[in-house]
Design an enzyme around this catalytic site. Structure first.
Site, PDB file in Angstrom:
ATOM      1  N   THR A 172       0.822  -1.212   0.000  1.00 38.40           N
ATOM      2  CA  THR A 172       0.000   0.000   0.000  1.00 38.40           C
ATOM      3  C   THR A 172       0.857   1.264   0.000  1.00 38.40           C
ATOM      4  O   THR A 172       0.455   2.286  -0.561  1.00 38.40           O
ATOM      5  CB  THR A 172      -0.963   0.019   1.200  1.00 38.40           C
ATOM      6  OG1 THR A 172      -0.225  -0.223   2.409  1.00 38.40           O
ATOM      7  CG2 THR A 172      -2.046  -1.040   1.048  1.00 38.40           C
ATOM      8  N   GLN A 217       1.581 -12.848  -0.427  1.00 42.57           N
ATOM      9  CA  GLN A 217       0.233 -12.912  -0.993  1.00 42.57           C
ATOM     10  C   GLN A 217       0.088 -11.932  -2.159  1.00 42.57           C
ATOM     11  O   GLN A 217      -0.875 -12.025  -2.924  1.00 42.57           O
ATOM     12  CB  GLN A 217      -0.801 -12.551   0.081  1.00 42.57           C
ATOM     13  CG  GLN A 217      -0.943 -13.557   1.198  1.00 42.57           C
ATOM     14  CD  GLN A 217      -1.899 -13.055   2.260  1.00 42.57           C
ATOM     15  OE1 GLN A 217      -1.551 -12.176   3.048  1.00 42.57           O
ATOM     16  NE2 GLN A 217      -3.097 -13.601   2.296  1.00 42.57           N
ATOM     17  N   ASP A 232       2.021  -8.245  -7.251  1.00 41.79           N
ATOM     18  CA  ASP A 232       2.568  -7.110  -7.993  1.00 41.79           C
ATOM     19  C   ASP A 232       4.021  -7.275  -8.408  1.00 41.79           C
ATOM     20  O   ASP A 232       4.542  -6.473  -9.183  1.00 41.79           O
ATOM     21  CB  ASP A 232       2.418  -5.829  -7.168  1.00 41.79           C
ATOM     22  CG  ASP A 232       2.897  -6.003  -5.727  1.00 41.79           C
ATOM     23  OD1 ASP A 232       4.026  -6.484  -5.532  1.00 41.79           O
ATOM     24  OD2 ASP A 232       2.133  -5.665  -4.799  1.00 41.79           O
ATOM     25  N   HIS A 254       0.092 -16.371  -4.404  1.00 42.17           N
ATOM     26  CA  HIS A 254      -1.124 -16.186  -5.197  1.00 42.17           C
ATOM     27  C   HIS A 254      -0.829 -15.844  -6.650  1.00 42.17           C
ATOM     28  O   HIS A 254      -1.687 -15.318  -7.354  1.00 42.17           O
ATOM     29  CB  HIS A 254      -2.005 -15.097  -4.576  1.00 42.17           C
ATOM     30  CG  HIS A 254      -2.651 -15.518  -3.293  1.00 42.17           C
ATOM     31  ND1 HIS A 254      -2.963 -14.632  -2.282  1.00 42.17           N
ATOM     32  CD2 HIS A 254      -3.033 -16.742  -2.833  1.00 42.17           C
ATOM     33  CE1 HIS A 254      -3.518 -15.280  -1.268  1.00 42.17           C
ATOM     34  NE2 HIS A 254      -3.566 -16.565  -1.590  1.00 42.17           N
ATOM     35  N   CYS A 289      -0.465 -19.585 -21.844  1.00 40.62           N
ATOM     36  CA  CYS A 289      -1.380 -20.357 -22.678  1.00 40.62           C
ATOM     37  C   CYS A 289      -1.571 -21.722 -22.036  1.00 40.62           C
ATOM     38  O   CYS A 289      -0.594 -22.452 -21.819  1.00 40.62           O
ATOM     39  CB  CYS A 289      -0.809 -20.505 -24.081  1.00 40.62           C
ATOM     40  SG  CYS A 289      -1.819 -21.566 -25.157  1.00 40.62           S
ATOM     41  N   CYS A 300      -0.511 -24.711 -24.846  1.00 41.74           N
ATOM     42  CA  CYS A 300       0.866 -25.057 -25.209  1.00 41.74           C
ATOM     43  C   CYS A 300       1.894 -24.630 -24.175  1.00 41.74           C
ATOM     44  O   CYS A 300       3.082 -24.951 -24.310  1.00 41.74           O
ATOM     45  CB  CYS A 300       1.224 -24.477 -26.573  1.00 41.74           C
ATOM     46  SG  CYS A 300       1.346 -22.675 -26.600  1.00 41.74           S
ATOM     47  N   CYS A 359      -2.549 -16.542 -27.583  1.00 42.74           N
ATOM     48  CA  CYS A 359      -1.267 -17.170 -27.856  1.00 42.74           C
ATOM     49  C   CYS A 359      -0.937 -17.021 -29.335  1.00 42.74           C
ATOM     50  O   CYS A 359      -1.767 -17.360 -30.194  1.00 42.74           O
ATOM     51  CB  CYS A 359      -1.312 -18.643 -27.466  1.00 42.74           C
ATOM     52  SG  CYS A 359       0.207 -19.562 -27.829  1.00 42.74           S
ATOM     53  N   CYS A 361      -0.794 -20.897 -30.898  1.00 43.96           N
ATOM     54  CA  CYS A 361      -1.957 -21.767 -31.139  1.00 43.96           C
ATOM     55  C   CYS A 361      -3.293 -21.030 -31.105  1.00 43.96           C
ATOM     56  O   CYS A 361      -4.336 -21.633 -31.359  1.00 43.96           O
ATOM     57  CB  CYS A 361      -1.973 -22.920 -30.137  1.00 43.96           C
ATOM     58  SG  CYS A 361      -2.179 -22.403 -28.424  1.00 43.96           S
TER      59      CYS A 361
END
Length: 242
Positions: A25, A101, A104, A119, A127, A130, A147, A150
């Site tokens: 913060t 957690q 960023d 997290h 992707c 792939c 992607c 693919c």
């Protein structure tokens, strides 16, 4: 109390640091779960930020995802004094591992060498077909990132609601090796992250410290409890020669 905490940190050979939104913060990143954070603006956000919704409507998911996390502003964020303090705890004799957690990436940007993003991260997308990985810059160039190999719509590497926690056992191993546990800027509200301090509580020889701007329901697990703004607390610790 700061004198005692400082002494314990100086004597530690292996420190595990658990961090939450309060660490970021000060860099201008809102705490999505605080009373003033973005999550309170619309309770449906937890549904939109779920893996179920991603697979249901990936195009609309990406529209809401970018709006909710204000990703266009992400590159304006920089590590703050708390990130730097944690990085500076590392020495040739002392190993410091961060379990965060936060999504960023600021611990790594600050230079911390051992960071487990519990997290996930906003800074990459992958992707699922792939396995190719894409940076935030690449993701931000288009409304719905696909992607280039693919054609599948990418999924962000941040943990969505409904996704399995894959980092918990690694986080437990980090705490089991530590002789000091430092928890900073988290209310320890979210499960299973909030179960991690119990490991230090049950281990002989592990000193535990929590620094948060308000009390938590887990305060009783810690040897030392500091209710203070993190920036002020870090300045107090640094002034004692850490």
């Amino acid at each position: 109390m700061y004198e005692t905490i400082t002494l314990n940190m100086k004597c530690a050979d292996n420190i595990a640091v658990l961090t939450g939104a309060g660490v970021s913060t000060a860099s201008g990143i809102p705490d999505f779960r605080s009373t003033e954070g973005l999550w309170t603006e619309d309770h449906a956000r937890e549904y939109y930020m779920s893996s179920d919704y991603f697979f249901h409507d990936p195009e609309d998911f990406w529209k809401k995802y970018k709006a909710i996390f204000r990703m266009k502003l992400l590159k304006d964020y920089q590590p703050n004094l708390v990130h730097q303090f944690i990085k500076d705890l590392e020495t040739d004799e002392r190993e410091v591992s961060v379990v965060t957690q936060n999504v960023d990436g600021l611990h790594s940007l600050a230079g911390s060498s051992r960071v487990l993003e519990y997290h996930g991260t906003l800074n990459k997308s992958s992707c699922l077909n792939c396995g190719r990985s894409y940076s935030l810059d690449e993701v931000m160039k288009v409304n719905v990132p696909e992607c280039d190999h693919c054609g599948e719509i990418l999924k962000p590497d941040v943990l969505l609601f409904g996704d399995l926690i894959t980092a918990h056992e690694e986080a437990e191993a980090i705490i089991e090796k530590a002789d000091l546990l430092l928890v900073m800027g988290t209310s320890l509200f979210v499960t299973p992250f909030n179960l991690l301090p119990y490991l230090a509580f049950e281990q002989n020889g592990t000193t535990s410290v929590i620094i948060n701007n308000e009390p938590t329901e887990k305060d009783h697990l810690f040897d030392y409890v500091v209710h203070e703004d993190l920036t002020i607390a870090v300045e107090q610790l640094k002034s004692r020669g850490l």
